[in-house]
Design an enzyme around this catalytic site. Structure first.
Site, PDB file in Angstrom:
ATOM      1  N   ASP A   1       0.853  -1.182   0.000  1.00 45.48           N
ATOM      2  CA  ASP A   1       0.000   0.000   0.000  1.00 45.48           C
ATOM      3  C   ASP A   1       0.895   1.240   0.000  1.00 45.48           C
ATOM      4  OD1 ASP A   1      -1.354   2.288   1.581  1.00 45.48           O
ATOM      5  OD2 ASP A   1      -3.016   0.985   0.976  1.00 45.48           O
ATOM      6  N   ALA A   2       0.759   2.081  -1.011  1.00 42.42           N
ATOM      7  CA  ALA A   2       1.645   3.242  -1.165  1.00 42.42           C
ATOM      8  C   ALA A   2       1.533   4.211   0.007  1.00 42.42           C
ATOM      9  CB  ALA A   2       1.340   3.964  -2.472  1.00 42.42           C
TER      10      ALA A   2
ATOM     11  N   ASP B   1       2.416   5.776 -11.424  1.00 43.55           N
ATOM     12  CA  ASP B   1       1.658   5.364 -12.611  1.00 43.55           C
ATOM     13  C   ASP B   1       0.414   4.646 -12.112  1.00 43.55           C
ATOM     14  OD1 ASP B   1       0.768   4.695 -15.113  1.00 43.55           O
ATOM     15  OD2 ASP B   1       2.281   3.162 -15.464  1.00 43.55           O
TER      16      ASP B   1
ATOM     17  N   PRO C   1     -10.193   3.579  -6.147  1.00 39.71           N
ATOM     18  CA  PRO C   1      -9.192   3.180  -5.159  1.00 39.71           C
ATOM     19  C   PRO C   1      -7.952   4.069  -5.113  1.00 39.71           C
ATOM     20  CG  PRO C   1      -9.138   1.709  -7.037  1.00 39.71           C
ATOM     21  CD  PRO C   1     -10.321   2.613  -7.235  1.00 39.71           C
TER      22      PRO C   1
END
Length: 182
Positions: free
Chosen positions: A27-28, A45, A54
């Site tokens: 999860d970023a 990206d 999301p």
């Protein structure tokens, strides 16, 4: 990713095995909050930031501030920033405005993406001024120096290509200049 490694070698050209790359699948937002690393480049990206989608939270001013916090002082953020046709610029110009508010230096560039059948926009952001008129020969020398040990060749990119990409069309420059919403 494993399927890409096996079936698309002409696309990745061994990039997964390059010791300079570090592929992180997580999860970023969690990663940005917990990492103590600094990066020279962050490439985003993502799917478009549809409000109920999301990836929407990854396009906020707060997230870009977190990315700024993990970038080295000379670092760059590159963002896939949607279509840039004359009638479809809203996402692109708002992202440019948001990034400018966080980083202070933003350059819009675009490329025709055959699978999208349209010109697609990208944004380059940094706390350092951006050179939007690089000397092609100098870029070629940098590419040669940094790619020489990888065995990777670039078929579609060189200094002249970069110079051309960084010259955003008039309608995009005007729309970004007029945008005030983040």
């Amino acid at each position: 990713i494993e399927a890409c490694k096996i079936h698309l070698p002409e696309m990745h050209q061994g990039a997964f095995d390059d010791p300079r790359s570090n592929l992180v699948i997580t999860d970023a937002l969690d990663y940005l909050k917990t990492t103590d690393r600094q990066f020279d480049v962050v490439i985003s990206d993502l799917s478009d930031p549809i409000e109920s989608g999301p990836s929407f939270r990854l396009f906020t001013k707060e997230t870009f501030e977190q990315i700024k916090g993990v970038l080295a002082p000379h670092g760059y953020l590159v963002v896939q920033a949607g279509p840039v046709g004359p009638v479809d610029l809203q996402l692109h110009v708002r992202l440019a405005s948001t990034l400018d508010g966080v980083f202070g230096h933003v350059a819009s560039y675009s490329s025709f993406v055959p699978s999208f059948l349209s010109p697609w926009g990208f944004l380059l952001a940094s706390v350092q001024p951006l050179d939007t008129r690089p000397v092609p020969e100098q870029v070629n020398q940098l590419l040669k120096r940094h790619l020489i040990n990888t065995g990777m060749g670039l078929r579609m990119f060189d200094g002249t290509t970069l110079l051309g990409m960084l010259q955003a069309p008039r309608h995009i420059r005007q729309a970004i200049k007029q945008e005030t919403q983040l």
